[in-house]
Design a protein around this motif. Structure first.
Motif, PDB file in Angstrom:
ATOM      1  N   HIS A 142      -1.056  -5.297  -0.962  1.00 24.64           N
ATOM      2  CA  HIS A 142      -2.019  -5.063  -2.050  1.00 24.64           C
ATOM      3  C   HIS A 142      -3.291  -4.463  -1.448  1.00 24.64           C
ATOM      4  O   HIS A 142      -4.337  -5.115  -1.346  1.00 24.64           O
ATOM      5  N   ILE A 143      -3.187  -3.219  -1.002  1.00 23.06           N
ATOM      6  CA  ILE A 143      -4.301  -2.518  -0.377  1.00 23.06           C
ATOM      7  C   ILE A 143      -4.381  -1.111  -0.960  1.00 23.06           C
ATOM      8  O   ILE A 143      -3.371  -0.552  -1.405  1.00 23.06           O
ATOM      9  N   VAL A 144      -5.578  -0.554  -0.944  1.00 22.55           N
ATOM     10  CA  VAL A 144      -5.795   0.825  -1.362  1.00 22.55           C
ATOM     11  C   VAL A 144      -5.972   1.688  -0.117  1.00 22.55           C
ATOM     12  O   VAL A 144      -6.777   1.354   0.765  1.00 22.55           O
ATOM     13  N   VAL A 145      -5.210   2.774  -0.033  1.00 22.56           N
ATOM     14  CA  VAL A 145      -5.353   3.737   1.057  1.00 22.56           C
ATOM     15  C   VAL A 145      -5.567   5.108   0.412  1.00 22.56           C
ATOM     16  O   VAL A 145      -4.606   5.798   0.064  1.00 22.56           O
ATOM     17  N   PRO A 146      -6.812   5.506   0.213  1.00 25.26           N
ATOM     18  CA  PRO A 146      -7.080   6.745  -0.537  1.00 25.26           C
ATOM     19  C   PRO A 146      -6.386   7.978   0.023  1.00 25.26           C
ATOM     20  O   PRO A 146      -5.989   8.867  -0.747  1.00 25.26           O
ATOM     21  N   ALA A 147      -6.215   8.050   1.335  1.00 18.61           N
ATOM     22  CA  ALA A 147      -5.565   9.229   1.912  1.00 18.61           C
ATOM     23  C   ALA A 147      -4.090   9.313   1.543  1.00 18.61           C
ATOM     24  O   ALA A 147      -3.494  10.388   1.581  1.00 18.61           O
ATOM     25  N   LEU A 148      -3.503   8.162   1.176  1.00 16.54           N
ATOM     26  CA  LEU A 148      -2.085   8.136   0.806  1.00 16.54           C
ATOM     27  C   LEU A 148      -1.888   8.204  -0.696  1.00 16.54           C
ATOM     28  O   LEU A 148      -0.844   8.645  -1.176  1.00 16.54           O
ATOM     29  N   ASP A 149      -2.876   7.727  -1.451  1.00 15.00           N
ATOM     30  CA  ASP A 149      -2.825   7.804  -2.915  1.00 15.00           C
ATOM     31  C   ASP A 149      -4.249   7.852  -3.439  1.00 15.00           C
ATOM     32  O   ASP A 149      -4.918   6.821  -3.543  1.00 15.00           O
ATOM     33  N   PRO A 150      -4.749   9.050  -3.781  1.00 14.44           N
ATOM     34  CA  PRO A 150      -6.139   9.183  -4.226  1.00 14.44           C
ATOM     35  C   PRO A 150      -6.414   8.532  -5.576  1.00 14.44           C
ATOM     36  O   PRO A 150      -7.567   8.404  -5.970  1.00 14.44           O
ATOM     37  N   ALA A 151      -5.376   8.072  -6.296  1.00 16.84           N
ATOM     38  CA  ALA A 151      -5.590   7.436  -7.595  1.00 16.84           C
ATOM     39  C   ALA A 151      -6.267   6.082  -7.467  1.00 16.84           C
ATOM     40  O   ALA A 151      -6.765   5.548  -8.460  1.00 16.84           O
ATOM     41  N   GLY A 152      -6.272   5.513  -6.260  1.00 15.73           N
ATOM     42  CA  GLY A 152      -6.934   4.230  -6.065  1.00 15.73           C
ATOM     43  C   GLY A 152      -6.106   3.027  -6.451  1.00 15.73           C
ATOM     44  O   GLY A 152      -6.626   1.912  -6.543  1.00 15.73           O
ATOM     45  N   ASP A 153      -4.815   3.203  -6.688  1.00 17.46           N
ATOM     46  CA  ASP A 153      -3.953   2.065  -7.002  1.00 17.46           C
ATOM     47  C   ASP A 153      -3.576   1.330  -5.722  1.00 17.46           C
ATOM     48  O   ASP A 153      -3.376   1.961  -4.666  1.00 17.46           O
ATOM     49  N   PRO A 154      -3.447  -0.005  -5.789  1.00 25.58           N
ATOM     50  CA  PRO A 154      -2.922  -0.712  -4.625  1.00 25.58           C
ATOM     51  C   PRO A 154      -1.516  -0.241  -4.299  1.00 25.58           C
ATOM     52  O   PRO A 154      -0.766   0.196  -5.191  1.00 25.58           O
ATOM     53  N   ALA A 155      -1.145  -0.302  -3.034  1.00 25.86           N
ATOM     54  CA  ALA A 155       0.140   0.239  -2.590  1.00 25.86           C
ATOM     55  C   ALA A 155       1.301  -0.341  -3.379  1.00 25.86           C
ATOM     56  O   ALA A 155       2.284   0.357  -3.654  1.00 25.86           O
ATOM     57  N   THR A 156       1.209  -1.601  -3.769  1.00 21.00           N
ATOM     58  CA  THR A 156       2.268  -2.252  -4.533  1.00 21.00           C
ATOM     59  C   THR A 156       2.559  -1.519  -5.833  1.00 21.00           C
ATOM     60  O   THR A 156       3.685  -1.564  -6.340  1.00 21.00           O
ATOM     61  N   LEU A 157       1.578  -0.820  -6.370  1.00 20.92           N
ATOM     62  CA  LEU A 157       1.719  -0.138  -7.658  1.00 20.92           C
ATOM     63  C   LEU A 157       1.679   1.380  -7.509  1.00 20.92           C
ATOM     64  O   LEU A 157       1.491   2.089  -8.496  1.00 20.92           O
ATOM     65  N   SER A 158       1.853   1.866  -6.300  1.00 22.27           N
ATOM     66  CA  SER A 158       1.658   3.288  -6.016  1.00 22.27           C
ATOM     67  C   SER A 158       2.982   3.991  -5.769  1.00 22.27           C
ATOM     68  O   SER A 158       3.645   3.757  -4.745  1.00 22.27           O
ATOM     69  N   ALA A 159       3.372   4.893  -6.667  1.00 23.02           N
ATOM     70  CA  ALA A 159       4.573   5.700  -6.456  1.00 23.02           C
ATOM     71  C   ALA A 159       4.441   6.627  -5.244  1.00 23.02           C
ATOM     72  O   ALA A 159       5.410   6.794  -4.492  1.00 23.02           O
ATOM     73  N   PRO A 160       3.280   7.283  -5.008  1.00 23.62           N
ATOM     74  CA  PRO A 160       3.179   8.108  -3.802  1.00 23.62           C
ATOM     75  C   PRO A 160       3.424   7.326  -2.517  1.00 23.62           C
ATOM     76  O   PRO A 160       3.926   7.890  -1.544  1.00 23.62           O
ATOM     77  N   ILE A 161       3.073   6.034  -2.499  1.00 23.34           N
ATOM     78  CA  ILE A 161       3.258   5.240  -1.289  1.00 23.34           C
ATOM     79  C   ILE A 161       4.665   4.650  -1.221  1.00 23.34           C
ATOM     80  O   ILE A 161       5.363   4.799  -0.206  1.00 23.34           O
ATOM     81  N   LEU A 162       5.116   3.954  -2.270  1.00 23.16           N
ATOM     82  CA  LEU A 162       6.415   3.294  -2.202  1.00 23.16           C
ATOM     83  C   LEU A 162       7.578   4.269  -2.299  1.00 23.16           C
ATOM     84  O   LEU A 162       8.571   4.125  -1.580  1.00 23.16           O
ATOM     85  N   THR A 163       7.477   5.243  -3.201  1.00 24.54           N
ATOM     86  CA  THR A 163       8.567   6.218  -3.335  1.00 24.54           C
ATOM     87  C   THR A 163       8.358   7.409  -2.399  1.00 24.54           C
ATOM     88  O   THR A 163       9.257   7.778  -1.640  1.00 24.54           O
TER      89      THR A 163
END
Length: 571
Positions: A270-291
């Motif tokens: 449950h972290i935000v990594v703006p360089a991986l997903d600029p939408a600001g969603d936590p990784a748990t909810l981030s399609a750019p990160i998980l998928t």
């Protein structure tokens, strides 16, 4: 170096039994064909239940189950929601003695139409769930200090065998985070260290030890990497400002290694990594990160499990009804511990019936979960034997492996003047500070010392500090343990150590958790790190202090500004 550790892991995997057999004629498909939508959605959830018995919990636990879930027993909870998994905790009163845990596991499996994942967090070190007599290793950073892949494998193998003996078939370990931030409040010694190559090799070895050495499913966590934060995702939403290139260099290697080693599961952060997903969603909810990253770039097609959905890091932006749906849309498969199970379950059902989630999307996750269960033998496993569990957990062979591994982890950071090793026979030794001064005193006494224990805890008062200073005057040697002393850089633990150093009695300071405070204690010329205060670490510490074994560890993290990564002395 990367190729070298991959070769080592490949040798381990090829040399040891336990790899899953070929699937045959799609047994998973046959199960899925008989499942209703409600049963499939249930497979996507894993949560806890209160009680030490599946069908007859204590009255207080039954009341807790009614308040949380509207049922009395853990078995009723499993049956009502068709759960994919159950998670054991001490605070939910699941874990007492090996035979009891085994009986609970058997009862839960009997209540489930599809065999359950039964999980816990037996990371070792500071995060353990199984109580004594379970074999307790000193944890990831200690293993990182030892630098031994066979030791990391054996520690995981013993852990996995003891879990499987009591019916726990999934361990939420190892921690694959690279701890590069000394102020990290949630990872620290749970990480193998601050070097991605070391963390990758150790992660792969522990995945192999759990899965192929013990037949217990492993879960590498916390993707995409929780090692550079000063916020705890249990209570807030951390933001990690690594660039994409920094993520590839620092955070990704241990997860790549885990996937190459065949890890069954990856747990999200449950972290935000703006360089991986600029939408600001936590990784748990981030399609750019998980998928995008985990599935497509790293090629992982196993089970993605969320970290606990009760944690504040995932609840700040969306409601508890939206979080499980968004996690599935992002690419998660298994939803861990939603704060309101019924709300989450109905939300996912509603999203399928309303078209937001397709049945095909649900089927993909269910197939992954059932495939894991098939490949680990969970779908066909019978009940575990409570008597055999009692014989297996904490057995003598496991304790011997524990001590042998732990003896190779103690790290000598400083030894100006050659105080160590110290002859303690017939000498008066004061064992004080945080950690386990009493355990160390007992171990030193067994080696001929006249040792006195004066535990102070992590917040010693002025009166306790004065008592320790007075005691030091009548002793020949003082060993003072510190634990998380830098949570208050001007705080009482550092004042205690400095006051003891000023007495003139020789002092050894031992960091029994994160080693970072050692650089601040320039007054003490003899410094050691154990990275843990488990009993085996106290025995290893006594052996190093007395010269029975040499210190073999090397710092798995940098300790600025004084000690670089890899620093370590011996005698």
């Amino acid at each position: 170096m990367r190729r070298a550790w991959l070769v080592i892991v490949a040798v381990l995997l090829g040399a040891l039994p336990g790899a899953p057999a070929a699937a045959g004629r799609d047994p998973v498909g046959r199960i899925m064909a008989r499942m209703t939508l409600e049963e499939k959605v249930g497979q996507l959830f894993a949560t806890y239940a209160y009680g030490a018995h599946a069908t007859a919990p204590a009255a207080a636990d039954a009341a807790l189950n009614r308040a949380a879930y509207g049922v009395d027993t853990p078995a009723q909870l499993v049956a009502r929601y068709h759960l994919g998994g159950v998670v054991y905790f001490t605070w939910s009163h699941n874990l007492d003695a090996p035979a009891q845990i085994a009986t609970l596991s058997n009862g839960l499996q009997a209540a489930s139409r599809v065999p359950l994942l039964i999980s816990t967090d037996q990371e070792q070190g500071v995060v353990v769930r199984m109580p004594a007599p379970a074999t307790r290793f000193p944890g990831a950073m200690a293993l990182g200090a030892g630098r031994s892949l066979p030791d990391a494998y054996r520690a995981a193998q013993v852990t996995g065998r003891e879990l499987r003996a009591v019916g726990v078939n999934q361990d939420f370990a190892p921690v694959a985070d690279v701890n590069v931030n000394p102020a990290n409040p949630v990872i620290g010694v749970r990480s193998f260290g601050g070097d991605p190559t070391l963390a990758a090799a150790m992660t792969a070895a522990q995945v192999a030890g759990l899965q192929h050495g013990a037949g217990t499913s492993a879960a590498a966590k916390h993707f995409p990497g929780h090692g550079d934060t000063d916020t705890d995702s249990h209570t807030g939403l951390p933001v990690i400002n690594h660039t994409r290139a920094e993520w590839e260099r620092l955070d990704a290697p241990p997860f790549r290694a885990a996937i190459a080693a065949g890890v069954d599961t990856v747990m999200t952060a449950h972290i935000v990594v703006p360089a991986l997903d600029p939408a600001g969603d936590p990784a748990t909810l981030s399609a750019p990160i998980l998928t995008g990253l985990l599935r497509e770039r790293l090629g992982f097609d196993g089970v993605v499990v969320t970290d606990a959905l009760t944690m504040e890091g995932v609840r700040q932006k969306y409601g508890d009804d939206r979080v499980p749906v968004l996690a599935l849309k992002a690419g998660a498969d298994l939803l861990l511990m939603p704060p309101d199970l019924d709300l989450a379950y109905q939300a996912v059902l509603g999203a399928v019936r309303g078209g937001e989630l397709s049945r095909a999307r649900i089927d993909r996750s269910v197939r992954r979960i059932l495939t894991l269960k098939h490949e680990r033998g969970i779908l066909t496993a019978g009940p575990v034997d409570p008597a055999a569990a009692a014989r297996t957990v904490g057995r003598a062979e496991h304790r011997r492996i524990l001590q042998s591994v732990t003896d190779r982890t103690v790290t000598a950071v400083r030894n100006d003047g050659g105080l160590l090793p110290a002859a303690v026979r017939s000498r008066r030794v004061l064992s004080t500070g945080a950690g386990d001064p009493a355990g160390l005193a007992a171990t030193l006494t067994a080696r001929g010392a006249s040792a006195t224990a004066l535990p102070t805890g992590q917040q010693p008062s002025d009166a306790v500090t004065a008592q320790a200073v007075t005691a030091a005057a009548s002793h020949d040697l003082v060993v003072v343990q510190t634990s998380n002393a830098l949570t208050d850089p001007a705080g009482p633990q550092l004042r205690l150590v400095r006051a003891l150093a000023a007495t003139g009695t020789p002092v050894v300071v031992v960091a029994v958790r994160d080693p970072y405070e050692l650089a601040q204690l320039t007054e003490v010329p003899a410094q050691l790190a154990t990275f843990s205060a488990v009993p085996a670490a106290m025995v290893a510490l006594a052996k190093v202090i007395t010269g029975e074994v040499p210190p073999r560890g090397r710092l798995p993290v940098a300790v600025p500004p004084a000690y670089p990564y890899g620093h370590g002395l011996s005698w």
